[in-house]
Design an enzyme around this catalytic site. Structure first.
Site, mmCIF file in Angstrom:
data_model
loop_
_atom_site.group_PDB
_atom_site.id
_atom_site.type_symbol
_atom_site.label_atom_id
_atom_site.label_comp_id
_atom_site.label_asym_id
_atom_site.label_seq_id
_atom_site.Cartn_x
_atom_site.Cartn_y
_atom_site.Cartn_z
ATOM 1 C CB CYS A 26 -0.923 0.017 1.213
ATOM 2 S SG CYS A 26 -2.049 -1.382 1.287
HETATM 3 C C1 BEZ Z 1 0.469 -4.584 1.881
HETATM 4 O O1 BEZ Z 1 0.070 -3.492 1.526
HETATM 5 O O2 BEZ Z 1 1.661 -4.885 1.785
HETATM 6 C C2 BEZ Z 1 -0.477 -5.613 2.399
HETATM 7 C C3 BEZ Z 1 -1.615 -5.219 3.081
HETATM 8 C C4 BEZ Z 1 -2.472 -6.182 3.596
HETATM 9 C C5 BEZ Z 1 -2.180 -7.529 3.417
HETATM 10 C C6 BEZ Z 1 -1.039 -7.900 2.707
HETATM 11 C C7 BEZ Z 1 -0.177 -6.940 2.195
#
Ligand code: BEZ
Length: 209
Positions: free
Chosen positions: A45
């Site tokens: 994210c």
């Molecule tokens: C991420 O943004 O890296 C992420 C967020 C939730 C679950 C898995 C990865």
């Protein structure tokens, strides 16, 4: 209920990092990208939000407003923004909706319980100036989206909206485009000049500049 192409994007009022926003009033006849990410302070994210911010001038050129969402609070979004700036080299330059009670996430069906029963998946809604949904995308949490592709789709959607043109496989701006089947040959000649028609239903022309 699932939101389908052509539906009016549901309106809502929500707290964001740029104050309280009523969605339809906020977009005010512009194009909009409403996208969810699963969680603040997570790696994928962080990269997505930084890159989307870097595309700010490209979105503005196309009259597209961007708004993000997760089920975190506005306070968390604000705290996370400095990490995004530090690691991605860009300030977040669009509002992020704080949706801890999941009102907007549920309205847009962004929580897919068989993937995760609390966090939003990576949803994207591209919404036109008429407030109708033009594109939906759903990615899992583990796969970062390609926002250059979202920009490419917006270029295609705007060619359709403004010129009744469609875009062929793997099209990128500058490539020839396709005259929509609803446009007669006569109208096509008037609007686009000469066109190449290897089949009566397959008509290529140059994209208007
Ligand atoms: C991420 O943004 O890296 C992420 C967020 C939730 C679950 C898995 C990865």
């Amino acid at each position: 209920m699932a939101i389908r192409l052509g539906d009016i994007a549901p309106d809502f009022t929500a707290d964001t990092t740029e104050g309280t926003i009523s969605f339809h009033d906020w977009k005010a006849g512009a194009w909009a990208i409403l996208f969810s990410h699963p969680k603040d302070f997570t790696p994928v994210c962080t990269t997505e939000l930084g890159y989307t911010a870097k595309l700010g001038a490209e979105f503005a050129k196309r009259n597209v407003k961007v708004i993000g969402l997760s089920v975190d609070s506005v306070e968390d979004h604000d705290a996370w923004a400095s990490d995004i700036e530090e690691t991605q080299g860009t300030k977040v330059n669009f509002p992020m909706i704080g949706d801890p009670d999941r009102t907007v996430a549920n309205l847009y069906d962004m929580i897919h319980p068989n993937a995760d029963d609390t966090l939003t998946v990576r949803s994207v809604f591209v919404i036109g100036p008429d407030d109708k949904v033009k594109l939906t995308l759903t990615y899992p949490a583990s796969t970062g989206r390609n926002f250059d592709e979202i920009l490419r789709v917006i270029d295609s959607l705007q060619l359709t909206a403004e010129h009744s043109l469609a875009t062929p496989v793997n099209w990128t701006p500058g490539d020839d485009v396709i005259i929509a089947p609803a446009v007669s040959d006569e109208e096509a000649r008037e609007r686009f000049g000469a066109f190449d028609a290897p089949k009566p239903y397959l008509r290529y022309t140059k994209a208007p500049s």
